[in-house]
Design a protein around this motif. Structure first.
Motif, PDB file in Angstrom:
ATOM      1  N   TYR A   1      39.149  37.454  40.664  1.00 25.78           N
ATOM      2  CA  TYR A   1      40.150  37.520  41.731  1.00 25.78           C
ATOM      3  C   TYR A   1      40.936  38.832  41.664  1.00 25.78           C
ATOM      4  CZ  TYR A   1      44.773  36.741  43.779  1.00 25.78           C
ATOM      5  OH  TYR A   1      45.949  36.878  44.472  1.00 25.78           O
TER       6      TYR A   1
ATOM      7  N   VAL B   1      41.103  32.358  40.977  1.00 25.47           N
ATOM      8  CA  VAL B   1      41.824  32.289  42.242  1.00 25.47           C
ATOM      9  C   VAL B   1      43.020  31.348  42.074  1.00 25.47           C
ATOM     10  CG1 VAL B   1      41.665  31.728  44.685  1.00 25.47           C
ATOM     11  CG2 VAL B   1      39.697  32.721  43.497  1.00 25.47           C
TER      12      VAL B   1
ATOM     13  N   GLN C   1      42.779  31.946  47.729  1.00 29.06           N
ATOM     14  CA  GLN C   1      41.361  31.622  47.823  1.00 29.06           C
ATOM     15  C   GLN C   1      40.821  31.958  49.205  1.00 29.06           C
ATOM     16  OE1 GLN C   1      40.156  27.792  46.302  1.00 29.06           O
ATOM     17  NE2 GLN C   1      38.538  27.585  47.852  1.00 29.06           N
TER      18      GLN C   1
ATOM     19  N   GLU D   1      40.421  35.774  49.399  1.00 27.08           N
ATOM     20  CA  GLU D   1      39.316  36.249  48.575  1.00 27.08           C
ATOM     21  C   GLU D   1      37.964  35.834  49.155  1.00 27.08           C
ATOM     22  OE1 GLU D   1      39.540  38.234  45.190  1.00 27.08           O
ATOM     23  OE2 GLU D   1      40.771  38.694  46.935  1.00 27.08           O
TER      24      GLU D   1
ATOM     25  N   THR E   1      33.838  29.054  44.199  1.00 20.42           N
ATOM     26  CA  THR E   1      35.165  29.586  43.884  1.00 20.42           C
ATOM     27  C   THR E   1      35.853  28.628  42.923  1.00 20.42           C
ATOM     28  OG1 THR E   1      35.319  30.559  46.091  1.00 20.42           O
ATOM     29  CG2 THR E   1      37.359  30.378  44.839  1.00 20.42           C
TER      30      THR E   1
END
Length: 288
Positions: free
Chosen positions: A156, A185, A191, A194, A218
């Motif tokens: 991240y 994240v 999130q 990203e 993720t």
């Protein structure tokens, strides 16, 4: 003994007498043959500790490392263009200097002990900090059998374009699936941002690999455990470095340090923010 200049566009493998080094040689030779790249063997004679009274005695004691590597290549029947050298100096600095025109550097790690952690924190970290091209690290217990996927570990907030490019390229040339794990994240909003950034980057990179099957995940916590879970049978794990400075410094985050210490497959560390060397067709080198 040949003390050759490292060919442009070569795979450079750093050798010593360890079991990890033997695995590094085997993987580097297979990669060079698969990609039709030249292979250069380098054993750096580290005389800084003054264990041996003279350079000639040091060279005589360590000389079998190169000889044994060449004998292994002959026995394995690898059809390669091979050169080799045995310079003196600090291993990390000498390998990094030699790698300026290389496509890839390959080294072995020494195990899971405290000494191995110190090795990963010093020699390998400094090598990665000083090297433009990707650095592959292999443990003595690395599994070299062909896996079912290439796994890319992204962090991240960090640049990851070159990591993606390398992971896509490695998976594409191996005809394997690609699994991407974006970790660390912190919350839903981050999130979402990203995931958008990853989708944009992947759209650009994927154009060159339209047939590649890609899955993404993720995760927020337990990144090392998640990376292990998604990398159940990997041929290779690709991670990025933090890129802190040209010399020294902690260039690997804690997650990727953990991956290097625990991975049972080769780990390829890519420094983002730098353009990798692209070589013209290499000149002929000595054959093993």
């Amino acid at each position: 003994m040949m003390d050759a200049i490292v060919p442009m566009g070569a795979v450079l493998v750093g050798l010593d007498a360890s079991a990890g080094s033997a695995k590094a040689l085997e993987w580097a030779a297979a990669e060079a043959r698969r990609r039709k790249w030249p292979l250069h063997l380098m054993h750096v004679l580290d005389v800084s500790h003054r264990t041996w009274p003279t350079y000639s005695m040091t060279r005589q004691v360590h000389e079998p490392v190169i000889n044994n590597a060449l004998a292994h290549l002959v026995r394995s029947g690898e059809k390669l263009k091979v050169t080799w050298s045995e310079p003196t100096g600090d291993p990390a600095t000498t390998l990094a200097s030699a790698a300026r025109g290389c496509r890839l550097v390959v080294v072995g790690s020494r195990g899971r002990s405290a000494a191995a952690d110190a090795f990963l924190g010093s020699t390998t970290n400094r090598l990665i900090a000083q090297t433009r091209c990707p650095v592959a690290v292999l443990r003595a217990d690395t599994n070299l059998t062909t896996g079912t996927s290439v796994v890319a570990g992204l962090e991240y907030g960090r640049p990851f374009v070159r990591v993606l490019e390398t992971a896509f390229e490695q998976a594409g040339t191996r005809h394997l699936d690609l699994t991407i794990v974006l970790h660390r994240v912190p919350n839903d909003e981050a999130q979402h941002r990203e995931n958008d950034r990853l989708a944009r980057s992947m759209a650009d990179v994927a154009r060159s690999h339209p047939q590649l099957r890609v899955t993404t995940h993720t995760v927020r916590d337990g990144a090392i455990e998640e990376l292990r879970r998604y990398a159940t049978d990997p041929a290779l794990v690709v991670v990025g470095s933090l890129g802190h400075g040209e010399f020294g410094g902690a260039v690997l985050g804690s997650v990727h340090q953990g991956v290097l210490r625990s991975a049972t497959c080769p780990v390829l560390v890519v420094r983002d923010g730098r353009k990798a060397f692209v070589a013209s067709p290499p000149q002929a080198a000595a054959g093993a």
